[in-house]
Design a protein around this motif. Structure first.
Motif, PDB file in Angstrom:
ATOM      1  N   THR A 197       0.830  -1.208   0.000  1.00 54.96           N
ATOM      2  CA  THR A 197       0.000   0.000   0.000  1.00 54.96           C
ATOM      3  C   THR A 197       0.863   1.256   0.000  1.00 54.96           C
ATOM      4  O   THR A 197       0.581   2.224  -0.725  1.00 54.96           O
ATOM      5  CB  THR A 197      -0.933  -0.009   1.218  1.00 54.96           C
ATOM      6  N   CYS A 198       1.913   1.263   0.815  1.00 52.14           N
ATOM      7  CA  CYS A 198       2.810   2.432   0.851  1.00 52.14           C
ATOM      8  C   CYS A 198       3.545   2.610  -0.474  1.00 52.14           C
ATOM      9  O   CYS A 198       3.694   3.743  -0.957  1.00 52.14           O
ATOM     10  CB  CYS A 198       3.807   2.278   1.998  1.00 52.14           C
ATOM     11  N   PHE A 200       2.521   1.668  -3.437  1.00 52.78           N
ATOM     12  CA  PHE A 200       1.555   2.122  -4.428  1.00 52.78           C
ATOM     13  C   PHE A 200       1.278   3.617  -4.275  1.00 52.78           C
ATOM     14  O   PHE A 200       1.242   4.353  -5.269  1.00 52.78           O
ATOM     15  CB  PHE A 200       0.261   1.328  -4.276  1.00 52.78           C
ATOM     16  N   ALA A 201       1.090   4.059  -3.034  1.00 54.86           N
ATOM     17  CA  ALA A 201       0.852   5.489  -2.810  1.00 54.86           C
ATOM     18  C   ALA A 201       2.078   6.316  -3.182  1.00 54.86           C
ATOM     19  O   ALA A 201       1.950   7.422  -3.733  1.00 54.86           O
ATOM     20  CB  ALA A 201       0.474   5.729  -1.350  1.00 54.86           C
ATOM     21  N   ARG A 205       2.469   9.534  -6.155  1.00 51.57           N
ATOM     22  CA  ARG A 205       2.437  10.754  -5.355  1.00 51.57           C
ATOM     23  C   ARG A 205       2.502  12.014  -6.213  1.00 51.57           C
ATOM     24  O   ARG A 205       2.008  13.068  -5.816  1.00 51.57           O
ATOM     25  CB  ARG A 205       3.587  10.742  -4.356  1.00 51.57           C
ATOM     26  N   LEU A 209      -4.952  13.252  -8.791  1.00 55.10           N
ATOM     27  CA  LEU A 209      -5.982  12.238  -8.624  1.00 55.10           C
ATOM     28  C   LEU A 209      -6.904  12.159  -9.834  1.00 55.10           C
ATOM     29  O   LEU A 209      -7.367  11.077 -10.203  1.00 55.10           O
ATOM     30  CB  LEU A 209      -6.798  12.518  -7.360  1.00 55.10           C
ATOM     31  N   TRP A 212      -5.771   9.663 -12.531  1.00 59.31           N
ATOM     32  CA  TRP A 212      -5.673   8.235 -12.244  1.00 59.31           C
ATOM     33  C   TRP A 212      -6.693   7.470 -13.090  1.00 59.31           C
ATOM     34  O   TRP A 212      -7.798   7.949 -13.355  1.00 59.31           O
ATOM     35  CB  TRP A 212      -5.961   7.958 -10.777  1.00 59.31           C
ATOM     36  N   GLN A 216      -6.488   2.255 -10.961  1.00 53.76           N
ATOM     37  CA  GLN A 216      -5.652   2.847  -9.920  1.00 53.76           C
ATOM     38  C   GLN A 216      -6.489   3.419  -8.785  1.00 53.76           C
ATOM     39  O   GLN A 216      -6.115   3.326  -7.616  1.00 53.76           O
ATOM     40  CB  GLN A 216      -4.764   3.926 -10.540  1.00 53.76           C
ATOM     41  N   LYS A 217      -7.626   4.006  -9.110  1.00 53.30           N
ATOM     42  CA  LYS A 217      -8.501   4.527  -8.064  1.00 53.30           C
ATOM     43  C   LYS A 217      -9.049   3.390  -7.196  1.00 53.30           C
ATOM     44  O   LYS A 217      -9.139   3.517  -5.968  1.00 53.30           O
ATOM     45  CB  LYS A 217      -9.644   5.318  -8.689  1.00 53.30           C
ATOM     46  N   SER A 220      -6.449   1.996  -4.778  1.00 51.51           N
ATOM     47  CA  SER A 220      -6.276   2.827  -3.583  1.00 51.51           C
ATOM     48  C   SER A 220      -7.343   2.548  -2.539  1.00 51.51           C
ATOM     49  O   SER A 220      -7.177   2.891  -1.362  1.00 51.51           O
ATOM     50  CB  SER A 220      -6.304   4.312  -3.973  1.00 51.51           C
TER      51      SER A 220
END
Length: 406
Positions: A197-198, A200-201, A205, A209, A212, A216-217, A220
């Protein structure tokens, strides 16, 4: 077409695809091997059989005491199997009323009767060829005490066609060693899910948004829900004598699975809807169908847990009318979901056949051309691939001479 963030999936080569699947199947095979070679999940302990001759009459209360238990055993089932006196070879069915009382015993046995509950239920007895099916007498969803005293009373056992020789009771519980392995596995999955998760974020970065893609949305959303699905609060089940950690685990699993069902609907419908996706027309019908599935699953789980808290001998088969109504409702909504999903998959496949490949659309966009072109394409142009070969290699000097003369 709107500018979207590039996905690594679209730039993977065949070798990378093969490597991803090989790593996946290796990890999957390793987990299966650990599951096969690891400790068994449920352990059984047979109690001494109770004979009709020794007790004189099986309709009198039968008092049973469990061995020492720990929180690592998680749950407890008491099973009963009647042993006929003789086999007639014919099938036999009978409803047997029974009363069950449960009392907990503390570790120091200072308070032997913390809780005494008596509940009346009816179990269906089915025997054929001298063998009777096993009956679930009670189920404890979590263990408050180290020992339990269970009193079982059967009624209306006398029957000229059916005489009982012995009554065999069996205790079933989770293996304590399996519980320890489960804790470690869940911890490892929680850590890996948090790391993914980290990462991917971090990879997105610098991308707005609004740029995306729909995948990808949804990633998240699904990754944090997967973190909850692995339940970082699972060790609380062994530290707190409460039903709440188990209920929280069931709730997290229902949320993630329903979110995954919603993602499949949105992903396949998204192939045909490339522009703005309005909430009322795009998301609301899907939320309605999946929401009904989530509501049915959570309601059944809460229903079973609450009834077992008040009555350990409760079974969903006892409350047949209400349970069958919920089951029929769940099957109807699940069938509607499957029909809708199949419809979207068929429509998406037909649309994809008539659409140009998506990487071809990005080639027309200058913002993505530098990502897809190789260094040689940038230096020497797209005609580089069409140059004649000399001894198996492209004559770069000849191409440079021609470019200099121009």
């Amino acid at each position: 077409m709107d500018l979207i963030a590039p996905m690594r999936l679209y730039t993977l080569s065949k070798r990378h695809f093969v490597l991803v699947f090989v790593v996946f199947f290796i990890c999957f095979g390793l987990i299966v091997f650990i599951g096969i070679a690891g400790p068994e999940i449920i352990v059984s302990r047979a109690l001494p059989p109770i004979s009709s001759k020794s007790k004189g009459h099986l309709s009198s209360p039968l008092k049973l005491q469990t061995p020492g238990l720990s929180t690592y055993n998680q749950e407890l089932w008491l099973m009963c199997r009647f042993e006929p006196n003789k086999s007639t070879g014919e099938e036999f069915r009978k409803n047997i009323p029974m009363m069950v009382a449960v009392s907990g015993v503390m570790q120091d046995t200072s308070v032997p009767n913390i809780r005494v509950d008596a509940h009346n239920h009816t179990r269906s007895l089915h025997c054929t060829n001298g063998l009777c099916d096993e009956i679930i007498v009670l189920h404890l969803g979590y263990l408050n005490y180290t020992e339990y005293v269970i009193t079982v009373t059967f009624y209306d056992l006398e029957n000229p066609r059916f005489s009982i020789k012995n009554v065999n009771f069996t205790l079933k519980m989770y293996n304590a060693l399996f519980s320890q392995v489960e804790i470690w596995f869940r911890f490892i999955f929680v850590v890996f899910t948090f790391m993914v998760t980290c990462l991917f974020a971090h990879s997105l970065r610098k991308v707005s948004l609004k740029d995306w893609s729909i995948e990808q949305k949804w990633m998240s959303i699904l990754l944090p829900l997967l973190l909850l699905y692995n339940d970082p609060f699972f060790p609380l089940s062994f530290l707190v004598n409460s039903w709440f950690p188990g209920m929280l685990d069931d709730l997290f699993q229902a949320i993630f699975l329903c979110a995954l069902l919603l993602f499949w609907l949105c992903a396949y419908h998204g192939f045909r809807v490339q522009g703005e996706r309005k909430f009322m027309t795009f998301y609301l019908p899907k939320l309605f169908i999946v929401g009904l599935l989530w509501l049915a699953a959570v309601t059944l789980g809460i229903w079973q847990t609450v009834n077992e808290l008040h009555d350990p001998s409760y079974q969903y088969r006892v409350d047949t009318s209400n349970f069958q109504g919920m089951q029929v409702f769940f099957l109807i909504v699940g069938s509607l979901y499957m029909l809708y999903l199949v419809f979207l998959v068929v429509r998406a496949c037909s649309e994809l056949k008539n659409m140009p490949y998506f990487e071809s659309q990005q080639k027309d966009n200058p913002a993505f051309s530098m990502l897809n072109d190789s260094d040689d394409d940038v230096l020497y142009g797209s005609d580089y691939e069409e140059m004649p070969l000399q001894n198996g290699r492209v004559s770069k000097s000849k191409y440079k001479d021609e470019s200099d003369s121009d």
